[in-house]
Design an enzyme around this catalytic site. Structure first.
Site, PDB file in Angstrom:
ATOM      1  N   VAL A  12       3.483  -2.319   2.538  1.00 13.12           N
ATOM      2  CA  VAL A  12       2.427  -2.944   1.918  1.00 13.12           C
ATOM      3  C   VAL A  12       2.792  -4.562   1.727  1.00 13.12           C
ATOM      4  O   VAL A  12       1.796  -5.194   2.010  1.00 13.12           O
ATOM      5  CB  VAL A  12       2.195  -2.255   0.524  1.00 13.12           C
ATOM      6  CG1 VAL A  12       1.118  -3.018  -0.179  1.00 13.12           C
ATOM      7  CG2 VAL A  12       2.036  -0.797   0.535  1.00 13.12           C
ATOM      8  N   ALA A  72       8.298  -4.060  -5.516  1.00 15.05           N
ATOM      9  CA  ALA A  72       9.723  -3.759  -5.306  1.00 15.05           C
ATOM     10  C   ALA A  72       9.770  -2.302  -6.242  1.00 15.05           C
ATOM     11  O   ALA A  72       9.387  -2.260  -7.174  1.00 15.05           O
ATOM     12  CB  ALA A  72      10.443  -4.805  -5.605  1.00 15.05           C
ATOM     13  N   ALA A  73      10.430  -1.533  -5.695  1.00 18.21           N
ATOM     14  CA  ALA A  73      10.517  -0.084  -6.246  1.00 18.21           C
ATOM     15  C   ALA A  73      11.634   0.792  -5.745  1.00 18.21           C
ATOM     16  O   ALA A  73      11.962   0.472  -4.409  1.00 18.21           O
ATOM     17  CB  ALA A  73       9.278   0.616  -6.259  1.00 18.21           C
ATOM     18  N   ARG A  74      12.097   1.638  -6.242  1.00 20.21           N
ATOM     19  CA  ARG A  74      12.921   2.664  -5.677  1.00 20.21           C
ATOM     20  C   ARG A  74      11.748   3.736  -5.228  1.00 20.21           C
ATOM     21  O   ARG A  74      11.354   4.340  -6.129  1.00 20.21           O
ATOM     22  CB  ARG A  74      14.186   3.322  -6.774  1.00 20.21           C
ATOM     23  CG  ARG A  74      14.802   4.448  -5.989  1.00 20.21           C
ATOM     24  CD  ARG A  74      16.004   4.961  -7.068  1.00 20.21           C
ATOM     25  NE  ARG A  74      16.910   5.654  -6.381  1.00 20.21           N
ATOM     26  CZ  ARG A  74      16.961   6.896  -6.158  1.00 20.21           C
ATOM     27  NH1 ARG A  74      16.107   7.604  -6.610  1.00 20.21           N
ATOM     28  NH2 ARG A  74      17.847   7.824  -5.402  1.00 20.21           N
ATOM     29  N   SER A 117       1.784   4.365  -8.867  1.00 21.06           N
ATOM     30  CA  SER A 117       1.576   5.597  -8.050  1.00 21.06           C
ATOM     31  C   SER A 117       0.574   6.652  -8.819  1.00 21.06           C
ATOM     32  O   SER A 117       0.692   6.890 -10.133  1.00 21.06           O
ATOM     33  CB  SER A 117       3.087   6.216  -7.620  1.00 21.06           C
ATOM     34  OG  SER A 117       2.772   7.581  -7.047  1.00 21.06           O
ATOM     35  N   TYR A 143      10.187  10.264  -9.757  1.00 18.84           N
ATOM     36  CA  TYR A 143       9.662   8.975  -9.323  1.00 18.84           C
ATOM     37  C   TYR A 143       8.495   8.720 -10.306  1.00 18.84           C
ATOM     38  O   TYR A 143       8.067   7.766 -10.796  1.00 18.84           O
ATOM     39  CB  TYR A 143       9.145   9.157  -7.858  1.00 18.84           C
ATOM     40  CG  TYR A 143       8.480   7.812  -7.283  1.00 18.84           C
ATOM     41  CD1 TYR A 143       9.050   6.679  -7.222  1.00 18.84           C
ATOM     42  CD2 TYR A 143       6.886   8.120  -7.075  1.00 18.84           C
ATOM     43  CE1 TYR A 143       8.287   5.695  -6.438  1.00 18.84           C
ATOM     44  CE2 TYR A 143       6.299   7.182  -6.700  1.00 18.84           C
ATOM     45  CZ  TYR A 143       6.882   5.886  -6.424  1.00 18.84           C
ATOM     46  OH  TYR A 143       6.105   4.908  -5.832  1.00 18.84           O
ATOM     47  N   GLY A 192       0.954  16.220  21.740  1.00 17.62           N
ATOM     48  CA  GLY A 192       0.314  17.709  22.040  1.00 17.62           C
ATOM     49  C   GLY A 192       0.871  18.825  21.499  1.00 17.62           C
ATOM     50  O   GLY A 192       0.857  19.818  22.113  1.00 17.62           O
TER      51      GLY A 192
END
Length: 320
Positions: A12, A72-74, A117, A143, A192
């Site tokens: 992002v 910024a994040a874990r 999130s 998280y 495929g």
């Protein structure tokens, strides 16, 4: 006054910096632990920032800055090897974010945009009952919990200091350079490979194209109605797993080979091999209602799912 983007080397962050540079009118800073100028627009200045934790000092990067977009994040990872995953997420996503926000408020930052999130809302929805910004948060994994705690702390900081806070909760983001499970599915369709997901037609999941998320973040920089709001974001169209795979195939001109295995059998098989979480993502529902986002900001996703998938396919990262 400058605009600072943290997490600028991620999927992002890179796309956001390019869009910001193309619109001009404001100096742009990219916060990085190890400043690198490669693959950045010439209009962007790199700024050294420490690893995020409770003791990090970002005052130099914040000086002369008007707006922060905090990416910024874990990040959420499968098979987390941390001895205490929640503690590890809290160090960066909660303590690090709140330390940065306090320093931002002290530096006179006007607006702090936090990319959270949809996991703050929860892991799944019942069919026809999508998550909305009005729902009581119910995060279920470390998280999501760390992001929810950061959101709570940011609202307290906003109330105490007057700094405007904007919270954006995206679901899975896809686009050029996407990795992990989404990229694996795209490669499987491209090659495929037969996938036993042809009967997974009754679930619905919300996704967000990279360009749609970037557009919303840019909208939130200056929109007066965005101040101190929480926004959910998606493409505005929910897909079943089978439909998603078919449309991936259309985007790559490679018809998806889908086998009609009953979802109940897939769920049982996944449970037997310890892949219940993966089965939930493929078989379950996660729908998002973006009515509040649309009405508050007058915002509409600029591209549809098919165009988002086409762009993701065109920008697939070759396997090493």
């Amino acid at each position: 006054m400058s605009l600072l983007v943290t997490g600028s080397t991620g999927l992002v962050g890179r796309a956001l910096l390019k869009r910001l540079a193309s619109r001009g009118g404001q100096p742009i800073r990219a916060g990085q632990r190890i400043p690198r100028d490669d693959d950045l627009p010439t209009e962007v200045t790199t700024m050294r920032m420490p690893s995020l934790d409770a003791s990090a000092s970002s005052r130099a990067a914040l000086a002369g800055t008007e707006t922060v977009i905090h990416l910024a994040a874990r990040v959420h990872v499968m098979n987390d090897r941390a001895a205490d995953p929640l503690a590890a997420f809290r160090v960066v996503n909660t303590a690090g974010t709140l330390t940065l926000a306090r320093q931002a408020a002290a530096a006179g930052i006007r607006r702090f945009i936090f990319v959270s999130s949809v996991k703050v809302n929860g892991e799944s929805t019942e069919a026809g009952h999508p998550f909305s910004a009005a729902n009581t948060p119910a995060p279920q994994d470390p998280y999501g919990i760390s992001k929810r705690e950061a959101e709570d702390g940011l609202r307290e900081i906003a109330a105490a200091t007057g700094m405007e806070v904007v919270i954006v909760r995206p679901p899975l983001v896809y686009g050029p350079g996407v990795k992990a499970n989404f990229a694996a599915l795209m490669r499987a369709v491209q090659r495929g490979l037969p996938l036993p997901l042809g009967s997974v037609t009754g679930n619905r999941r919300s996704l967000v194209a990279l360009d749609n998320l970037v557009d919303l973040l840019i909208t939130c920089i200056d929109h007066p109605a965005a101040a101190n709001q929480t926004f959910l974001v998606s493409d505005g169209e929910d897909l079943s797993t089978a439909d998603l795979l078919r449309r991936m195939g259309q985007a790559m001109s490679k018809p998806a080979r889908l086998l009609p295995v009953p979802p109940a059998l897939l769920k049982l098989g996944a449970a037997l091999v310890g892949k219940g979480d993966m089965a939930q993502r493929l078989l379950g529902n996660l729908q998002i209602d973006i009515t509040h986002t649309r009405e508050t900001l007058g915002w509409t996703p600029p591209i549809g799912v098919d165009e988002g998938l086409r762009r993701a396919a065109a920008g697939m990262v070759p396997r090493p």
